[in-house]
Structure formats: structure tokens, C-alpha cells
Design a protein around this motif. Sequence first.
Motif, PDB file in Angstrom:
ATOM      1  N   ALA A  75     -77.233 -68.849  68.129  1.00 23.70           N
ATOM      2  CA  ALA A  75     -77.053 -67.910  67.179  1.00 23.70           C
ATOM      3  C   ALA A  75     -77.799 -66.815  67.050  1.00 23.70           C
ATOM      4  N   ASN A  76     -77.377 -65.840  67.345  1.00 21.56           N
ATOM      5  CA  ASN A  76     -78.401 -64.500  67.178  1.00 21.56           C
ATOM      6  C   ASN A  76     -78.091 -63.663  65.976  1.00 21.56           C
ATOM      7  N   LEU A  77     -78.235 -63.683  64.895  1.00 22.41           N
ATOM      8  CA  LEU A  77     -78.152 -62.719  63.696  1.00 22.41           C
ATOM      9  C   LEU A  77     -78.790 -61.714  63.520  1.00 22.41           C
ATOM     10  N   ARG A  78     -78.155 -60.489  63.632  1.00 20.86           N
ATOM     11  CA  ARG A  78     -78.775 -59.099  63.235  1.00 20.86           C
ATOM     12  C   ARG A  78     -77.807 -58.469  62.199  1.00 20.86           C
ATOM     13  N   PRO A  79     -78.748 -58.389  60.968  1.00 24.75           N
ATOM     14  CA  PRO A  79     -78.098 -57.648  60.109  1.00 24.75           C
ATOM     15  C   PRO A  79     -78.393 -56.295  60.279  1.00 24.75           C
ATOM     16  N   VAL A  80     -77.512 -55.465  59.759  1.00 23.70           N
ATOM     17  CA  VAL A  80     -77.614 -53.915  59.525  1.00 23.70           C
ATOM     18  C   VAL A  80     -77.040 -53.299  58.283  1.00 23.70           C
ATOM     19  N   THR A  91     -73.297 -57.981  59.111  1.00 18.12           N
ATOM     20  CA  THR A  91     -74.150 -59.300  59.818  1.00 18.12           C
ATOM     21  C   THR A  91     -73.415 -59.536  61.204  1.00 18.12           C
ATOM     22  N   PHE A  92     -74.040 -59.410  62.502  1.00 15.95           N
ATOM     23  CA  PHE A  92     -73.696 -59.689  63.491  1.00 15.95           C
ATOM     24  C   PHE A  92     -74.132 -61.221  63.807  1.00 15.95           C
ATOM     25  N   PHE A  93     -73.126 -61.707  64.378  1.00 11.64           N
ATOM     26  CA  PHE A  93     -73.335 -63.084  65.148  1.00 11.64           C
ATOM     27  C   PHE A  93     -73.339 -63.166  66.479  1.00 11.64           C
ATOM     28  N   ARG A  94     -74.052 -62.964  67.166  1.00 15.59           N
ATOM     29  CA  ARG A  94     -74.096 -62.568  68.571  1.00 15.59           C
ATOM     30  C   ARG A  94     -74.073 -63.979  69.341  1.00 15.59           C
ATOM     31  N   GLU A  95     -73.298 -64.526  70.140  1.00 18.69           N
ATOM     32  CA  GLU A  95     -73.388 -65.712  70.931  1.00 18.69           C
ATOM     33  C   GLU A  95     -74.878 -65.416  71.904  1.00 18.69           C
ATOM     34  N   ASN A  96     -75.587 -66.571  71.993  1.00 16.78           N
ATOM     35  CA  ASN A  96     -76.888 -66.107  72.581  1.00 16.78           C
ATOM     36  C   ASN A  96     -77.321 -66.850  73.939  1.00 16.78           C
ATOM     37  N   THR A  97     -76.329 -67.802  74.442  1.00 15.37           N
ATOM     38  CA  THR A  97     -76.934 -68.615  75.445  1.00 15.37           C
ATOM     39  C   THR A  97     -75.752 -68.447  76.318  1.00 15.37           C
ATOM     40  N   GLU A  98     -74.738 -68.089  76.430  1.00 13.49           N
ATOM     41  CA  GLU A  98     -73.701 -68.155  77.255  1.00 13.49           C
ATOM     42  C   GLU A  98     -73.107 -66.681  77.759  1.00 13.49           C
ATOM     43  N   GLY A  99     -71.889 -66.323  78.149  1.00 12.66           N
ATOM     44  CA  GLY A  99     -71.495 -65.313  78.741  1.00 12.66           C
ATOM     45  C   GLY A  99     -72.125 -64.718  79.985  1.00 12.66           C
ATOM     46  N   GLY A 100     -72.543 -63.510  80.295  1.00  9.66           N
ATOM     47  CA  GLY A 100     -73.206 -63.100  81.477  1.00  9.66           C
ATOM     48  C   GLY A 100     -74.580 -63.520  81.348  1.00  9.66           C
ATOM     49  N   TYR A 101     -75.123 -64.000  80.377  1.00  9.26           N
ATOM     50  CA  TYR A 101     -76.522 -64.557  80.251  1.00  9.26           C
ATOM     51  C   TYR A 101     -76.853 -65.813  80.868  1.00  9.26           C
ATOM     52  N   ALA A 111     -84.446 -52.724  62.988  1.00 10.13           N
ATOM     53  CA  ALA A 111     -83.783 -53.998  62.879  1.00 10.13           C
ATOM     54  C   ALA A 111     -84.423 -55.364  63.144  1.00 10.13           C
ATOM     55  N   GLY A 112     -84.314 -56.355  62.650  1.00  6.64           N
ATOM     56  CA  GLY A 112     -84.933 -57.643  62.796  1.00  6.64           C
ATOM     57  C   GLY A 112     -83.725 -58.397  63.541  1.00  6.64           C
ATOM     58  N   SER A 113     -84.355 -59.443  64.064  1.00  6.96           N
ATOM     59  CA  SER A 113     -83.181 -60.301  64.660  1.00  6.96           C
ATOM     60  C   SER A 113     -83.687 -62.030  64.693  1.00  6.96           C
ATOM     61  N   ALA A 114     -82.651 -62.701  64.106  1.00  9.16           N
ATOM     62  CA  ALA A 114     -82.892 -64.012  64.243  1.00  9.16           C
ATOM     63  C   ALA A 114     -82.089 -64.772  65.316  1.00  9.16           C
ATOM     64  N   ASN A 115     -82.991 -65.636  65.959  1.00  9.16           N
ATOM     65  CA  ASN A 115     -82.112 -66.526  67.108  1.00  9.16           C
ATOM     66  C   ASN A 115     -82.257 -68.124  66.637  1.00  9.16           C
ATOM     67  N   ILE A 116     -81.267 -68.411  66.152  1.00 10.63           N
ATOM     68  CA  ILE A 116     -81.127 -69.889  65.402  1.00 10.63           C
ATOM     69  C   ILE A 116     -80.420 -70.780  66.382  1.00 10.63           C
ATOM     70  N   GLY A 117     -81.068 -72.085  66.335  1.00  6.99           N
ATOM     71  CA  GLY A 117     -80.534 -73.178  66.982  1.00  6.99           C
ATOM     72  C   GLY A 117     -80.711 -74.434  66.120  1.00  6.99           C
ATOM     73  N   LYS A 118     -80.122 -75.385  66.296  1.00  9.34           N
ATOM     74  CA  LYS A 118     -80.065 -76.605  65.488  1.00  9.34           C
ATOM     75  C   LYS A 118     -81.364 -77.073  65.314  1.00  9.34           C
ATOM     76  N   LYS A 119     -82.226 -77.185  66.514  1.00 14.46           N
ATOM     77  CA  LYS A 119     -83.618 -77.616  66.133  1.00 14.46           C
ATOM     78  C   LYS A 119     -84.847 -76.416  65.984  1.00 14.46           C
ATOM     79  N   HIS A 120     -84.767 -75.473  66.553  1.00 14.31           N
ATOM     80  CA  HIS A 120     -85.802 -74.397  66.546  1.00 14.31           C
ATOM     81  C   HIS A 120     -84.965 -73.158  66.226  1.00 14.31           C
ATOM     82  N   ALA A 121     -85.876 -72.199  65.572  1.00 16.29           N
ATOM     83  CA  ALA A 121     -85.420 -70.901  65.320  1.00 16.29           C
ATOM     84  C   ALA A 121     -86.662 -69.713  65.747  1.00 16.29           C
ATOM     85  N   MET A 122     -86.299 -68.776  66.140  1.00 13.62           N
ATOM     86  CA  MET A 122     -87.101 -67.788  66.721  1.00 13.62           C
ATOM     87  C   MET A 122     -86.621 -66.348  66.138  1.00 13.62           C
TER      88      MET A 122
END
Length: 399
Positions: A144-149, A159-169, A293-304
Amino acid sequence: MISQEELKAAQDKFNKIIEEQLTRIDAMKSEGDFIDYSKKDHIEIGVVGGDGIGPFITKEAQRVLEFLLKKDIESNRVTIRNIDGLTIENRAACHKAIPDDVLAELKECDVILKGPTTTPRKGDKWPNIESANVAMRKELDLFANLRPVKIPEEGVDWTFFRENTEGGYAVGSEGVNVNDDLAIDFTVTTQPGSERIIRAAFDYAQKSGKKKVTVVTKANVIKTTDGKFLDTAKEIAKEYPDVEMDDWYIDIMTAKLVDPKRRQQFKVVVLPNLYGDIITDEAAELQGGVGTAGSANIGKKHAMFEAIHGSAPRMVDEGRAQYADPSSIVKAAGMLLDYIGYTEEAEKLSKALQICSEYEKKVVLTGRSDGGTGEEFANYLMETLSRDDLEEYYSSFNK
Ligand code: IPM
Ligand code: MG
């Protein structure tokens, strides 16, 4: 014409991708829940400087963190660990997006504050290795990539919830040059991967009282993968009867974000990876620049937590790195504090940042020697944080 060998090689690659993704799905299905850091006795924060201006701005954000967490660092509830080796030089030497020893250290941390890292691209002087950002999101499963603006004067609070591990990436570096004429990349959407990001967005909408989720896709054209994302959202929306859902296509959504009469209607936005990448840059620019802008990359075990801008190598080459604006990574540090349960400190930091960069502006950063340095700005920020009357002072600007 294509040779049988070329065809077979392409098919083998496709088989491998399917197998990898099925394994990933199994792992997602058995993952636990999010960790509640406020209940932990000890929290380890990893700090990674990155490339270009990264080490300069990250150092300032670390000083601010140390300032706000002083007591808990002294009592050993919180430890800050500096992790070296995520530089482009070292990544190129190891020929890895994240060198093994660096990855092992990152995995030992609960949360990570990360400076921007240079992403090699075809044709530049670096080997064409995968982006360290993308690799870290995948390795630590930071989905989960959270980007508040915010644009307060217009009532914009997105608050954007960008999917962070799938799609074209998902398999961005595993595309296939079938032969000289044909190149194919893949985009991947999984059921559990869509569910977890969409649910995170709806949970947030409910808890924050924002009560509206906008789902953005291009499901009218990209029917299979985006179609799955949108269908999943419609199903999950049924679990949240008090949260309104609407859906937009990415093209018109991009247009509406620049329409001042319409844009405040968006609240929580959930979207696949690439659309999220593009639209969050647009949104950050509307707020005052990608540096804000700041950005949070959240997972179940870690966050960056990271800045959303790049490593600006030109600033370093021109000897201007000390003038780089640390606001974006300081905001990321604020999101980190909030995430690990230091909500009051995060709140104070957000107010002090607004005072320093929007209201009082005693140190103005221009990125050049006619403005302040990042260090001066961080000092100014910490002086502001030390004010006994911070609350009242902040309110005085908001009357
Ligand atoms: C971002 C960046 C990254 C991305 C790059 C550096 C790979 O643009 O965090 O938005 O595309 O995700
Ligand atoms: Mg981006």
C-alpha cells in the motif's frame, strides 16, 4: 518470421512468470495482519540515505526524528540504525537492485526511512538493474503506497492508495523481446493483491470519517486486469455500506484533478500501480511541487517511508546538494512517526512544517545559494518544534 527457438524461449518466460505469481498469491493468502507498533516494547527504525541529494536531506530528517524521539531513544524503546550500501555505485558493483547484505539489514528493521535512489534506465552509464524502490516494495511486500495531498485553501484533502507491488511493476524487468520486432511487457492483477489494497482504502475512509472512495482504472480498455480491480472494488464496497464509492477512468480523473471547481470532491482514491505513480506526481505538483509530498509504503510486516521525488543528481554535480529541500522526506518521517504510534509528535511536526514553509518562512529554500540550506531549514524546524506555544502560534495563522 519467428524461429521455433524464439517462440519457445518467450513461452518459457511466460510460464515462469505465471509460476512466480502463483507462488506470490499463496504467500499473500497466508500473510498475517498489520503489526500494531504502539504495543511493541522496542522499535527499530532503519535509515537509508540513497543517492544524489538523498544522504543530504535524509540526514536532516533523521535529526528531526532524533529530536522528537529523544526520550525514547535514550530509554532504548526506539533505536535508529543507519544502513549503508544502497547507493547506485554499490548496487551497480553487486549487479543487484538491493545488495543481499543491505536487504538482510532492511528486513531486520520494523520501519525504514529512505532517501531517493537513482533508477537506472536503458542507455545511461549504469547497468540496467531493477529500481531499488520497486525491489524494496516487492521484497518487503509493501503493497500500500499512501500519498496524502492537501490544498487547504481549496478544501482539497486527498489520500491516494496506490497499489504498490502489481500492475506494470510486478514483472517490470521481466518483459520479453520475443524477436527484434516484438517486445512484450506484462501487467499483473491478482485477486488477493487487489482485495488487500482496496480494503485498506475503505478501512481508512471509514476510520478517518472521509467516507468516500474513488476507484480509478481504465477498465473500459484494459478489460482483464483493470476489470478485475474494479469488480473487486465493487464487491468490497458492499462490506462498507456507509462509505460511498464511485469509479473514474484514469484519463478523465487526470483532467479533473486540475479542475478547481471539481477536485475537492475526491477524498480517498485507490488505484493500480502505474496510474497511482503518475497521478500522485500530478497531485503533489498541485500542492506545491513533488518536493512537498511524503509517501508511506506499508505492508503487513514492514513499512518504508520516503520522499516522492528523485535523487536530483544534477544538484550534486553542480555543488548545490546542501540547498536541497528536505520537506518531502521530513513529511515522510512524520508519516513514520504516526504509523508507529507517535501520533502527537507527528501532529506537532506537521504544524511546525506548515509554520516554517507556509506561514512564517524565515528560511526559504530555493535549491540554490540565494536560499537557505537544508540544515538551516531543519534547525529552524526544530526551533519551531521547541516553542512552548506551538499550538496557539499555529492557530494564530489559521484564524
Ligand atoms: C515513485 C517513483 C518510482 C516509481 C520510481 C523511482 C521507480 O516514481 O515512487 O513514484 O515509479 O514508483
Ligand atoms: Mg513516481
